[in-house]
Every structure is written in structure tokens, then in C-alpha cells.
Design a protein around this motif. Structure first.
Motif, PDB file in Angstrom:
ATOM      1  N   GLY A  60       0.816  -1.215   0.000  1.00 17.64           N
ATOM      2  CA  GLY A  60       0.000   0.000   0.000  1.00 17.64           C
ATOM      3  C   GLY A  60       0.847   1.262   0.000  1.00 17.64           C
ATOM      4  N   GLY A  61       2.135   1.105  -0.172  1.00 18.73           N
ATOM      5  CA  GLY A  61       3.035   2.249  -0.160  1.00 18.73           C
ATOM      6  C   GLY A  61       3.025   3.000  -1.472  1.00 18.73           C
ATOM      7  N   GLY A  62       3.832   4.017  -1.523  1.00 18.56           N
ATOM      8  CA  GLY A  62       3.943   4.848  -2.706  1.00 18.56           C
ATOM      9  C   GLY A  62       4.258   6.272  -2.301  1.00 18.56           C
ATOM     10  N   TYR A  63       3.905   7.201  -3.150  1.00 17.14           N
ATOM     11  CA  TYR A  63       4.150   8.621  -2.881  1.00 17.14           C
ATOM     12  C   TYR A  63       2.839   9.330  -2.627  1.00 17.14           C
ATOM     13  N   GLU A  64       2.887  10.281  -1.702  1.00 17.51           N
ATOM     14  CA  GLU A  64       1.744  11.149  -1.428  1.00 17.51           C
ATOM     15  C   GLU A  64       2.271  12.570  -1.258  1.00 17.51           C
ATOM     16  N   LEU A  65       1.386  13.523  -1.386  1.00 17.78           N
ATOM     17  CA  LEU A  65       1.794  14.915  -1.216  1.00 17.78           C
ATOM     18  C   LEU A  65       2.167  15.162   0.239  1.00 17.78           C
ATOM     19  N   ALA A  66       3.203  15.939   0.442  1.00 15.47           N
ATOM     20  CA  ALA A  66       3.650  16.278   1.797  1.00 15.47           C
ATOM     21  C   ALA A  66       2.996  17.556   2.289  1.00 15.47           C
ATOM     22  N   MET A  67       2.280  18.234   1.414  1.00 13.74           N
ATOM     23  CA  MET A  67       1.542  19.453   1.763  1.00 13.74           C
ATOM     24  C   MET A  67       0.335  19.529   0.842  1.00 13.74           C
ATOM     25  N   PRO A  68      -0.646  20.335   1.173  1.00 17.29           N
ATOM     26  CA  PRO A  68      -1.830  20.439   0.315  1.00 17.29           C
ATOM     27  C   PRO A  68      -1.470  20.902  -1.108  1.00 17.29           C
ATOM     28  N   ALA A  69      -2.163  20.324  -2.075  1.00 21.55           N
ATOM     29  CA  ALA A  69      -1.920  20.660  -3.480  1.00 21.55           C
ATOM     30  C   ALA A  69      -2.135  22.151  -3.748  1.00 21.55           C
ATOM     31  N   GLU A  70      -2.980  22.790  -2.955  1.00 22.24           N
ATOM     32  CA  GLU A  70      -3.250  24.225  -3.107  1.00 22.24           C
ATOM     33  C   GLU A  70      -2.053  25.080  -2.699  1.00 22.24           C
ATOM     34  N   GLN A  71      -1.111  24.499  -1.991  1.00 17.39           N
ATOM     35  CA  GLN A  71       0.057  25.252  -1.535  1.00 17.39           C
ATOM     36  C   GLN A  71       1.284  25.064  -2.427  1.00 17.39           C
ATOM     37  N   ILE A  72       1.218  24.142  -3.369  1.00 15.16           N
ATOM     38  CA  ILE A  72       2.354  23.897  -4.254  1.00 15.16           C
ATOM     39  C   ILE A  72       2.092  24.603  -5.576  1.00 15.16           C
ATOM     40  N   THR A  73       2.908  25.615  -5.874  1.00  9.54           N
ATOM     41  CA  THR A  73       2.731  26.346  -7.129  1.00  9.54           C
ATOM     42  C   THR A  73       3.631  25.762  -8.215  1.00  9.54           C
ATOM     43  N   ALA A  74       3.263  26.066  -9.443  1.00  9.65           N
ATOM     44  CA  ALA A  74       4.096  25.665 -10.575  1.00  9.65           C
ATOM     45  C   ALA A  74       5.487  26.276 -10.435  1.00  9.65           C
ATOM     46  N   ALA A  75       5.567  27.500  -9.946  1.00 11.25           N
ATOM     47  CA  ALA A  75       6.866  28.165  -9.764  1.00 11.25           C
ATOM     48  C   ALA A  75       7.746  27.378  -8.801  1.00 11.25           C
ATOM     49  N   MET A  76       7.167  26.879  -7.728  1.00  6.97           N
ATOM     50  CA  MET A  76       7.942  26.114  -6.751  1.00  6.97           C
ATOM     51  C   MET A  76       8.545  24.871  -7.401  1.00  6.97           C
ATOM     52  N   VAL A  77       7.747  24.188  -8.208  1.00  9.40           N
ATOM     53  CA  VAL A  77       8.217  22.970  -8.865  1.00  9.40           C
ATOM     54  C   VAL A  77       9.286  23.310  -9.897  1.00  9.40           C
ATOM     55  N   LEU A  78       9.046  24.344 -10.690  1.00  8.99           N
ATOM     56  CA  LEU A  78      10.035  24.740 -11.699  1.00  8.99           C
ATOM     57  C   LEU A  78      11.352  25.152 -11.057  1.00  8.99           C
ATOM     58  N   LYS A  79      11.285  25.868  -9.952  1.00  6.92           N
ATOM     59  CA  LYS A  79      12.515  26.285  -9.268  1.00  6.92           C
ATOM     60  C   LYS A  79      13.278  25.089  -8.728  1.00  6.92           C
ATOM     61  N   THR A  80      12.559  24.046  -8.354  1.00  4.66           N
ATOM     62  CA  THR A  80      13.205  22.824  -7.874  1.00  4.66           C
ATOM     63  C   THR A  80      13.847  22.052  -9.023  1.00  4.66           C
ATOM     64  N   MET A  81      13.155  21.984 -10.138  1.00  2.00           N
ATOM     65  CA  MET A  81      13.598  21.118 -11.229  1.00  2.00           C
ATOM     66  C   MET A  81      14.538  21.804 -12.226  1.00  2.00           C
ATOM     67  N   GLU A  82      14.425  23.110 -12.381  1.00  2.00           N
ATOM     68  CA  GLU A  82      15.219  23.823 -13.385  1.00  2.00           C
ATOM     69  C   GLU A  82      16.472  24.423 -12.772  1.00  2.00           C
ATOM     70  N   THR A  83      17.580  24.305 -13.487  1.00  2.00           N
ATOM     71  CA  THR A  83      18.824  24.920 -13.059  1.00  2.00           C
ATOM     72  C   THR A  83      19.446  25.616 -14.258  1.00  2.00           C
ATOM     73  N   PRO A  84      19.492  26.884 -14.330  1.00  2.00           N
ATOM     74  CA  PRO A  84      18.852  27.834 -13.427  1.00  2.00           C
ATOM     75  C   PRO A  84      17.382  27.997 -13.793  1.00  2.00           C
ATOM     76  N   TYR A  85      16.623  28.556 -12.878  1.00  2.00           N
ATOM     77  CA  TYR A  85      15.203  28.743 -13.115  1.00  2.00           C
ATOM     78  C   TYR A  85      14.935  29.908 -14.056  1.00  2.00           C
ATOM     79  N   LEU A  86      15.640  31.001 -13.864  1.00  2.00           N
ATOM     80  CA  LEU A  86      15.384  32.202 -14.656  1.00  2.00           C
ATOM     81  C   LEU A  86      15.974  32.068 -16.056  1.00  2.00           C
ATOM     82  N   PRO A  87      15.312  32.628 -17.049  1.00  2.00           N
ATOM     83  CA  PRO A  87      15.815  32.507 -18.422  1.00  2.00           C
ATOM     84  C   PRO A  87      17.136  33.237 -18.645  1.00  2.00           C
ATOM     85  N   ILE A  88      17.441  34.210 -17.842  1.00  2.00           N
ATOM     86  CA  ILE A  88      18.710  34.923 -17.975  1.00  2.00           C
ATOM     87  C   ILE A  88      19.237  35.238 -16.580  1.00  2.00           C
TER      88      ILE A  88
END
Length: 142
Positions: A60-88
Motif C-alpha cells: 500500500g506504499g507509494g508517494y503522497e503529497l507532503a503538503m496540500p496541493a493548493e500550496q504547491i505552485t508551478a513556480a515552486m516545482v520549476l525552481k526545484t527542477m530547473e537549473t537555473p530557473y530564470l531565463p537569464i
């Protein structure tokens, strides 16, 4: 600005967790989204390290959200995944390192582009995206 495959898959992974309202496995999301499970496991590990998901081992294991989905923005995810985040880079305090900073006529353009991207990505949450995905899946079942 080019959004990486990792960022796109991270958003899709988080959406799938959000619509499940529980736990998902990387295998189930990989199958549903047509994504490599191995790649998704690496993405999940990065999202876990950043505090967006938590994992549960065992039956029954797997992954679940560690915080409400309403609190995770696309910007937060992009900043985590993109290096660097900003285009310039010079937008993020690098002006002092740039020999052109005193005469750069394009800096205001880069700042406006950054503000436009932030306006969108800061306002869209995983809950918003999950709602859209859920509605599309309902249309398909129709």
C-alpha cells in the motif's frame, strides 16, 4: 525559456498524486502518463528531497503529497527542477558581475519577461492543474 522534460514530468507526477487523493506508485503514474519509470523515480526523489512529496514503503506504499496541493505552485516545482530557473542570469543579482550592467539596454526586457513568467507560475497550483486533469479524464470517460 525552455521548460525541461523533468519539470513537465514533475508537474504531471504531482497532478496524478493530487487527483488520487492518496498514494501512487511511480509505476502507476509512469503507465498512466507514458513516462519512463526510472526517470520518474529520479524526479520523485528530487521532489521528496524538496519536501513536496513523502514516500511510504511496504504494501500500500507509494508517494503522497507532503503538503496540500493548493500550496504547491508551478513556480515552486520549476525552481526545484530547473537549473537555473530564470531565463537569464543577470535578473537574479548577477548584474554586479556583468561588465555590461551599467549600459545594458535589454535588462528591463529580461526583467519584464521574468515578471510575466512569475505572474503565471506563481498563480497556478498543483490543485488547479489536477482539477483540469480530472475534468479531462471525466470527458474521456464521458
Amino acid at each position: 525559456m525552455k521548460i525541461s522534460t523533468n519539470s513537465r514530468y514533475a508537474l504531471r507526477f504531482l497532478m496524478r498524486i493530487a487527483i488520487s487523493r492518496g498514494r501512487v506508485t511511480t509505476l502507476s503514474v509512469a503507465n498512466a502518463e507514458g513516462i519512463s519509470e526510472k526517470m520518474l523515480e529520479r524526479i520523485a526523489a528530487k521532489l521528496k528531497k524538496s519536501g513536496y512529496v513523502k514516500s511510504v514503503k511496504g504494501i500500500g506504499g507509494g508517494y503522497e503529497l507532503a503538503m496540500p496541493a493548493e500550496q504547491i505552485t508551478a513556480a515552486m516545482v520549476l525552481k526545484t527542477m530547473e537549473t537555473p530557473y530564470l531565463p537569464i542570469h543577470c535578473i537574479d543579482g548577477w548584474e554586479e558581475d556583468c561588465r555590461m550592467s551599467g549600459n545594458c539596454v535589454t535588462l528591463s526586457l529580461w526583467k519584464r519577461i521574468d515578471e510575466a513568467i512569475a505572474a503565471v507560475t506563481d498563480s497556478v497550483t498543483i490543485a488547479d492543474l489536477a482539477g483540469e486533469l480530472s475534468a479531462r479524464l471525466q470527458e474521456i470517460k464521458g
